[in-house]
Design a protein around this motif. Structure first.
Motif, short mmCIF file in Angstrom:
data_model
loop_
_atom_site.label_atom_id
_atom_site.label_comp_id
_atom_site.label_asym_id
_atom_site.label_seq_id
_atom_site.Cartn_x
_atom_site.Cartn_y
_atom_site.Cartn_z
N GLY A 1 -5.10 -2.90 -11.05
CA GLY A 1 -6.41 -2.27 -10.93
C GLY A 1 -6.94 -2.10 -9.52
N TYR A 2 -6.10 -2.35 -8.52
CA TYR A 2 -6.55 -2.13 -7.15
C TYR A 2 -6.64 -0.64 -6.84
CZ TYR A 2 -5.38 -7.05 -6.27
OH TYR A 2 -5.32 -8.41 -6.32
N ASN A 3 -7.49 -0.28 -5.90
CA ASN A 3 -7.56 1.09 -5.40
C ASN A 3 -6.27 1.36 -4.62
OD1 ASN A 3 -8.15 3.03 -3.07
ND2 ASN A 3 -9.91 3.37 -4.41
N HIS A 4 -5.54 2.38 -5.01
CA HIS A 4 -4.23 2.63 -4.41
C HIS A 4 -4.32 2.99 -2.93
CE1 HIS A 4 -2.72 3.48 -8.74
NE2 HIS A 4 -2.58 2.21 -8.41
N ASP A 5 -5.39 3.66 -2.54
CA ASP A 5 -5.57 3.99 -1.11
C ASP A 5 -5.78 2.71 -0.29
OD1 ASP A 5 -5.63 7.00 -0.76
OD2 ASP A 5 -7.02 6.76 -2.41
N GLU A 6 -6.54 1.78 -0.85
CA GLU A 6 -6.76 0.52 -0.15
C GLU A 6 -5.47 -0.28 -0.04
OE1 GLU A 6 -9.94 -1.58 -2.06
OE2 GLU A 6 -11.44 -0.06 -1.57
N VAL A 7 -4.66 -0.22 -1.08
CA VAL A 7 -3.35 -0.89 -1.04
C VAL A 7 -2.50 -0.30 0.07
CG1 VAL A 7 -1.18 -1.23 -2.28
CG2 VAL A 7 -3.35 -1.53 -3.48
N ALA A 8 -2.48 1.03 0.16
CA ALA A 8 -1.67 1.70 1.18
C ALA A 8 -2.14 1.33 2.59
CB ALA A 8 -1.74 3.21 0.98
N TRP A 9 -3.45 1.34 2.80
CA TRP A 9 -3.98 1.02 4.12
C TRP A 9 -3.71 -0.43 4.50
CZ3 TRP A 9 -5.63 4.03 7.97
CH2 TRP A 9 -6.00 5.35 7.68
N LYS A 10 -4.01 -1.34 3.58
CA LYS A 10 -3.92 -2.77 3.90
C LYS A 10 -2.48 -3.27 3.98
CE LYS A 10 -6.74 -5.42 4.46
NZ LYS A 10 -7.29 -6.02 5.71
N LEU A 11 -1.68 -2.98 2.96
CA LEU A 11 -0.33 -3.55 2.91
C LEU A 11 0.70 -2.73 3.68
CD1 LEU A 11 -1.72 -5.01 0.36
CD2 LEU A 11 0.65 -5.35 -0.37
N LEU A 12 0.59 -1.42 3.57
CA LEU A 12 1.62 -0.58 4.18
C LEU A 12 1.31 -0.23 5.63
CD1 LEU A 12 2.40 1.79 1.16
CD2 LEU A 12 3.31 -0.48 1.69
N MET B 1 5.47 3.48 -5.12
CA MET B 1 4.14 3.93 -5.52
C MET B 1 4.21 5.34 -6.12
SD MET B 1 1.53 2.55 -2.53
CE MET B 1 0.06 2.80 -3.54
N VAL B 2 5.01 6.20 -5.52
CA VAL B 2 5.16 7.56 -6.03
C VAL B 2 5.78 7.54 -7.43
CG1 VAL B 2 6.33 9.77 -5.71
CG2 VAL B 2 5.28 8.60 -3.74
N LEU C 1 -2.48 8.94 -4.19
CA LEU C 1 -3.08 8.63 -2.91
C LEU C 1 -3.91 9.80 -2.40
CD1 LEU C 1 -0.14 6.85 -0.98
CD2 LEU C 1 -2.07 5.79 -2.16
N ASN C 2 -4.99 9.48 -1.72
CA ASN C 2 -5.79 10.50 -1.06
C ASN C 2 -4.91 11.24 -0.04
OD1 ASN C 2 -7.53 11.36 1.38
ND2 ASN C 2 -9.07 10.99 -0.22
#
Length: 332
Positions: free
Chosen positions: A275-286, A306-307, A313-314
């Motif tokens: 349930g995390y925001n996928h954009d936030e996941v991308a910014w923080k982890l990746l 992720m794809v 993703l935005n």
């Protein structure tokens, strides 16, 4: 200011009084206070607390008590800092029981003790313990303990003394109490001591909060105990909590760093389904995690995951991610 027709405010007076009290100019500060009142201004809690702090720093506890009496008469409610300053003052003067009496007043007034409040109490309990022990050791003498060092030196037995003192004064240790202590220990990398407190609270029918779990997970990751962190994440999720993304970043990047590739991917896959925001996941982890470490191949691998999992993703996030992958590859 008044003579020139400039009208000061309560804040102006409070700042002036605070500065005078930092230099322990008590008479001058009192004159400004009296002028403030004579002009119809009502001193606020910050003004009174400035007096309290100065008096307590000089061990003038009778004067500090008079300030509390005056606050009560004027209908000014003490706040968190007011109580904590007075607790520190009594304890510094060697009146530890009176300090806990103030702690009780604080709790009864509905003012939740802060992490700093517990730091103050632990500081003085630790000092008291060391003073008692130093009497049996030749050449040892404890003068003071720096508040910044409290969580570096706190012993488990001192926490038990804190709990006993709280109960003795009618305050039952709660989740916030344990949370303040475990957080302090975790910040200093003292995981085993923090975990002993978690065990202790569980035996009393209390359970860790989300913030406590996150502190424990981050502590484990900072210590390189990634497998222990994974178990904590599972326990956390089992109790209905979600690790924050900073904790997940440390965990996933740490697992990659130690060569646990499959476990890192497994941890990442589990988080994108929670349930995390996928954009936030991308910014923080990746972006902030793997790319900053120059771990391009692993980052690209997780982007593909992720794809494949259908994570949307935005466009801006995706653009920054692709650009980061390209730039990092070019740099190497």
């Amino acid at each position: 200011m008044v003579n020139r027709g400039v009208k000061p405010t309560v804040v102006t007076y409070s700042i002036l009084i605070e500065q005078m009290l930092k230099e322990y100019a008590f008479d001058d500060a009192q004159k400004v206070f009296d002028q403030m009142v004579s002009l119809g201004y009502k001193p606020d809690v910050c003004t009174y607390t400035s007096f309290l702090l100065a008096y307590c720093n000089r061990d003038m506890l009778t004067e500090a008590e008079d300030v509390m009496t005056k606050m009560n008469e004027d209908g000014v409610q003490p706040d968190l800092m007011t109580y904590t300053v007075l607790i520190d003052g009594y304890a510094r003067g060697g009146f530890i029981n009176q300090a806990f009496d103030i702690f009780k007043c604080m709790v009864d007034a509905g003012c939740d003790p802060s992490h700093y409040t517990y730091s103050v109490l632990i500081k003085h309990l630790s000092k008291e313990k060391w003073l008692m022990e130093s009497t049996t050791r030749i050449g040892e003498h404890v003068t003071s303990i720096n508040i910044a060092d409290v969580w570096k030196i706190m012993e488990f037995d001192t926490a038990l003394v804190l709990f006993d003192k709280m109960i003795e004064h009618g305050c039952t240790p709660n989740v916030n109490t344990y949370g303040a202590l475990t957080t302090g220990l975790c910040r200093e990398g003292r995981f085993e001591e923090a975990w002993r407190l978690v065990d202790h609270m569980k035996k009393r029918g209390l359970y860790p909060t989300e913030d406590m779990y996150n502190s424990l997970v981050k502590c484990c990751c900072n210590l390189g105990m990634f497998w222990r962190a994974l178990r904590l994440v599972d326990a956390m999720v089992g109790h209905g909590f979600l690790p924050n993304l900073e904790s997940y970043k440390l965990l996933v990047c740490g697992l990659y760093d130690e060569g646990s590739i499959e476990k890192a991917k497994e941890a990442f896959c589990s988080l994108i389904h929670r349930g995390y925001n996928h954009d936030e996941v991308a910014w923080k982890l990746l972006i902030d995690g793997l790319l900053k470490r120059g771990n391009v191949d692993r980052c690209s691998e997780l982007v593909n995951i992720m794809v494949e999992k259908g994570c949307q993703l935005n466009p801006q996030t995706y653009s920054v991610l692709v650009e980061g992958l390209f730039d990092t590859t070019e740099a190497t």
